[in-house]
Design an enzyme around this catalytic site. Structure first.
Site, PDB file in Angstrom:
ATOM      1  N   LEU A   1       0.976  -1.261  -0.229  1.00 43.52           N
ATOM      2  CA  LEU A   1       0.129   0.093   0.116  1.00 43.52           C
ATOM      3  C   LEU A   1       0.801   1.041  -0.052  1.00 43.52           C
ATOM      4  CD1 LEU A   1      -2.660  -0.914   2.794  1.00 43.52           C
ATOM      5  CD2 LEU A   1      -3.133  -1.114   0.316  1.00 43.52           C
ATOM      6  N   ASP A   2       0.509   2.296  -0.581  1.00 44.68           N
ATOM      7  CA  ASP A   2       1.236   3.573  -0.412  1.00 44.68           C
ATOM      8  C   ASP A   2       1.467   3.934   0.771  1.00 44.68           C
ATOM      9  OD1 ASP A   2       1.371   3.507  -3.432  1.00 44.68           O
ATOM     10  OD2 ASP A   2      -0.244   5.027  -3.691  1.00 44.68           O
ATOM     11  N   LYS A   3       2.268   4.847   1.036  1.00 42.87           N
ATOM     12  CA  LYS A   3       2.846   5.404   2.312  1.00 42.87           C
ATOM     13  C   LYS A   3       1.363   6.054   2.891  1.00 42.87           C
ATOM     14  CE  LYS A   3       5.972   8.527   5.150  1.00 42.87           C
ATOM     15  NZ  LYS A   3       6.679   9.274   4.879  1.00 42.87           N
TER      16      LYS A   3
ATOM     17  N   ARG B   1      -5.361   6.486  -7.593  1.00 45.52           N
ATOM     18  CA  ARG B   1      -5.284   7.883  -7.451  1.00 45.52           C
ATOM     19  C   ARG B   1      -4.973   8.483  -9.087  1.00 45.52           C
ATOM     20  NH1 ARG B   1       0.054   8.116  -3.798  1.00 45.52           N
ATOM     21  NH2 ARG B   1      -0.174  10.153  -4.225  1.00 45.52           N
TER      22      ARG B   1
ATOM     23  N   THR C   1      -1.619   5.663   2.228  1.00 45.54           N
ATOM     24  CA  THR C   1      -2.944   4.926   1.919  1.00 45.54           C
ATOM     25  C   THR C   1      -2.892   3.930   3.308  1.00 45.54           C
ATOM     26  OG1 THR C   1      -2.783   4.880  -0.235  1.00 45.54           O
ATOM     27  CG2 THR C   1      -4.194   3.255   0.720  1.00 45.54           C
TER      28      THR C   1
END
Length: 373
Positions: free
Chosen positions: A156-158, A259, A160
């Site tokens: 997961l993105d930082k 995104r 998110t």
């Protein structure tokens, strides 16, 4: 990573070939080596690159190149182990009691094969330049009764938050990696977006590629060079024309896909200044943090049955939804999309094979027809 990204079919002493898995899409080549061949030093990788022995899809590659799912990595034969006098590999520093408590507090599901954690926003999944605190560095605290630390099988993105699956052994890691690469695993995200889409239940199908000049750190829609990307979205509730709370289900796993897609249709995720710019922020007391949360993950268990876990919202998203008068119970009431076999990687592979076979059969028929004439 896929099974082919972790293993080489070449005998010992021969050139090795690897296939980049879906979960490695968009990372640097040196990061791939760190993940899958940790005993191969950066200096060795650099030397292979300088001498032309390291190649991606047949072309010379450098450690800083970004790689894409499906590409073939050519690795030279394994080298002899370094002498015993070589500097020992740096060990991970022991975790503090607070770090252990923090890591274990994230666990929302635990069984013999898997863990699911609810990753908070602001915590990176893995380390990198100027990123010292990350989930990967906390995995020693999540070993529990298993023989080794758990393994990351997706990211997961930082910024998110939400459900992140970990495998507790090599067999489970292979099983889950295959589920993600074949798209049989289902992930449901919740997001708060600016404005309201004119179509409330739709599919975004826009190809995504690395944006030139950003070093691969930013993606964009690219109709010519981009890889196929599909995102299902459904509007759960709306706050007039100001904002909407949406459910997102990615059908592909491109870097920053959700995104990029939401920004591309003119409704960026609230707090995502990277892709939405100034239009990604709402006034009136709404947090400026990213409003993207991995709400649910469902995947077949390697021992049978299903793992189906829901992750609670972080404070800032819960507060924003409450501030806008949204009812959280409405989001969980939506049915989960069922995966059609034709949409999985295996289904598509069989369809391509069947189509090729049909074309060959048709050509044979044409040749026989010409002979009779």
């Amino acid at each position: 990573m896929s099974e082919t990204s972790a293993k080489s079919s070449a005998p010992a002493g021969d050139v090795r070939q690897f296939t980049v898995g879906a979960d490695d899409d968009g990372i640097r080549l040196d990061r791939w080596f760190k993940r899958h061949m940790p005993d191969t030093s950066f200096n060795v990788v650099s030397r292979w690159a300088r001498t032309g022995q390291l190649r991606v899809d047949g072309k010379r590659a450098t450690p800083g190149d970004r790689i894409e799912a499906g590409q073939q990595i050519r690795v030279p034969p394994a080298e002899a182990p370094a002498p015993a006098t070589a500097r020992p590999k740096r060990e991970r520093p022991p975790l503090s009691a607070d770090e252990i408590d923090f890591a274990q507090s994230m666990v929302i599901h635990r069984d013999k094969a898997a863990l699911v954690v609810n990753k908070p926003p602001g915590l990176a999944t893995q380390g990198g330049t100027k990123t010292e605190k990350h989930l990967d560095g906390l995995l020693d605290a999540l070993q529990f009764e298993a023989e080794g630390r758990p393994k990351l099988v997706h990211r997961l993105d930082k910024d998110t938050s939400g459900a992140l699956l970990l495998a507790r052994n090599a067999r489970a890691a292979g099983h889950f990696a295959k589920a993600f690469s074949s798209r049989t695993a289902r992930k449901v995200y919740w997001a708060l977006i600016t404005g309201v889409p004119s179509i409330e239940d739709g599919m975004i199908e826009l190809p995504i590629a690395k944006q030139p000049g950003t070093g691969g750190e930013k993606m964009h829609v690219d109709e010519k060079e981009g890889l196929p990307a599909r995102t299902r979205y459904r509007v759960i509730e709306r706050a007039g024309n100001r904002a909407a709370w949406v459910e997102l289900q990615p059908y592909t796993g491109r870097t920053h896909q959700l995104r990029v897609h939401l920004a591309a249709i003119g409704h960026p995720i609230v707090g995502d200044g990277k892709y939405g710019g100034p239009d990604a922020f709402l006034s009136g007391g709404i947090s400026r943090k990213m409003h993207l949360h991995a709400r649910r993950i469902r995947v077949d268990h390697p021992d049978g049955g299903t793992i189906d876990v829901t992750a609670d919202l972080p404070g800032h998203i819960a507060e924003s939804l409450g501030h806008l008068g949204f009812d959280v119970a409405l989001g969980d009431a939506l049915p989960l999309d069922e995966v059609k076999f034709s949409e999985t990687a295996e289904g598509k592979r069989r369809a391509v094979t069947a189509a090729a076979k049909a074309r060959r059969k048709e050509r044979r028929g044409e040749r026989r027809g010409r002979g009779r004439g």
